[in-house]
Write a protein that holds these residues in place. Structure first.
Motif, PDB file in Angstrom:
ATOM      1  N   LYS A  10      42.486  36.559  25.887  1.00 16.94           N
ATOM      2  CA  LYS A  10      41.540  37.254  26.761  1.00 16.94           C
ATOM      3  C   LYS A  10      42.217  38.295  27.652  1.00 16.94           C
ATOM      4  CE  LYS A  10      37.959  36.567  30.041  1.00 16.94           C
ATOM      5  NZ  LYS A  10      36.804  36.242  30.472  1.00 16.94           N
ATOM      6  N   GLU A  11      43.311  37.907  28.309  1.00 18.38           N
ATOM      7  CA  GLU A  11      43.978  38.846  29.211  1.00 18.38           C
ATOM      8  C   GLU A  11      44.498  40.061  28.438  1.00 18.38           C
ATOM      9  OE1 GLU A  11      47.077  39.043  32.932  1.00 18.38           O
ATOM     10  OE2 GLU A  11      46.891  37.187  31.816  1.00 18.38           O
ATOM     11  N   GLU A  13      43.320  41.229  25.709  1.00 18.44           N
ATOM     12  CA  GLU A  13      42.175  41.992  25.204  1.00 18.44           C
ATOM     13  C   GLU A  13      41.477  42.779  26.308  1.00 18.44           C
ATOM     14  OE1 GLU A  13      39.894  38.941  23.325  1.00 18.44           O
ATOM     15  OE2 GLU A  13      41.136  38.958  21.518  1.00 18.44           O
ATOM     16  N   GLU A  14      41.730  42.430  27.555  1.00 20.93           N
ATOM     17  CA  GLU A  14      41.074  43.097  28.675  1.00 20.93           C
ATOM     18  C   GLU A  14      42.016  43.976  29.489  1.00 20.93           C
ATOM     19  OE1 GLU A  14      39.370  39.892  30.898  1.00 20.93           O
ATOM     20  OE2 GLU A  14      37.678  39.672  29.522  1.00 20.93           O
ATOM     21  N   THR A  15      43.290  44.036  29.110  1.00 15.90           N
ATOM     22  CA  THR A  15      44.285  44.797  29.862  1.00 15.90           C
ATOM     23  C   THR A  15      44.812  45.941  29.013  1.00 15.90           C
ATOM     24  OG1 THR A  15      44.957  42.763  30.984  1.00 15.90           O
ATOM     25  CG2 THR A  15      46.469  44.617  31.123  1.00 15.90           C
ATOM     26  N   THR A  16      44.737  47.152  29.543  1.00 19.45           N
ATOM     27  CA  THR A  16      45.287  48.297  28.821  1.00 19.45           C
ATOM     28  C   THR A  16      46.799  48.342  29.003  1.00 19.45           C
ATOM     29  OG1 THR A  16      45.073  49.821  30.686  1.00 19.45           O
ATOM     30  CG2 THR A  16      43.181  49.677  29.172  1.00 19.45           C
ATOM     31  N   TYR A  54      44.099  48.873  24.624  1.00 19.79           N
ATOM     32  CA  TYR A  54      44.248  47.505  25.105  1.00 19.79           C
ATOM     33  C   TYR A  54      45.479  46.890  24.450  1.00 19.79           C
ATOM     34  CZ  TYR A  54      39.686  47.860  27.236  1.00 19.79           C
ATOM     35  OH  TYR A  54      38.640  48.254  28.031  1.00 19.79           O
ATOM     36  N   THR A 100      50.074  34.888  27.400  1.00 19.18           N
ATOM     37  CA  THR A 100      49.426  35.434  26.203  1.00 19.18           C
ATOM     38  C   THR A 100      50.400  35.310  25.033  1.00 19.18           C
ATOM     39  OG1 THR A 100      50.147  37.645  26.843  1.00 19.18           O
ATOM     40  CG2 THR A 100      47.903  37.050  27.421  1.00 19.18           C
TER      41      THR A 100
END
Length: 128
Positions: A10-11, A13-16, A54, A100
């Protein structure tokens, strides 16, 4: 998930890459011996197109495109190698320290890394 082997992405996938690099610059680069140089290099990478992706979406093809872009600009192979080193270090830190673990390091799998020359040639003057 029932077996306890699920690892959330999740992290990642949500962090560029840009956001991850900001965090990397703030918390991890200051521990390096050449922090000022690495900070400049990291900020330079943040200005690149790859920084808008991402973390979980970055593949070896994106790293290859980054390498091609740098080569087209006339950047020397060693400078590209140093850029790749900081990107690789970022992916390693994100995977290990930011929980991650499932995030793969695409820099390690990129196949078009620049070849370095053999280094300098020393010529000895004849003795008189």
């Amino acid at each position: 998930m029932d077996r306890g082997v699920f690892v959330s992405r999740k992290e990642a996938e949500e962090t560029t890459l840009f956001e991850a690099m900001d965090r990397f610059i703030e918390y991890d680069i200051p521990r390096l011996r050449t922090a000022a140089i690495e900070t400049r290099r990291a900020k330079g990478i943040q200005r690149r197109e790859i920084a808008s992706l991402y973390m979980a979406a970055i593949r070896p093809k994106h790293i290859a495109a980054f390498i091609d872009e740098r080569e087209a600009e006339g950047v020397k192979p060693n400078v590209i190698r140093l850029d790749l080193a900081i990107l690789s270090r970022l992916f390693e830190v994100v995977a290990s320290d930011w929980s991650t673990e499932s995030l793969a390091n695409p820099v390690k799998r990129a196949s078009n890394k620049p070849k370095l020359t053999g280094g300098r040639t020393r010529r000895h003057l004849p003795r008189s």
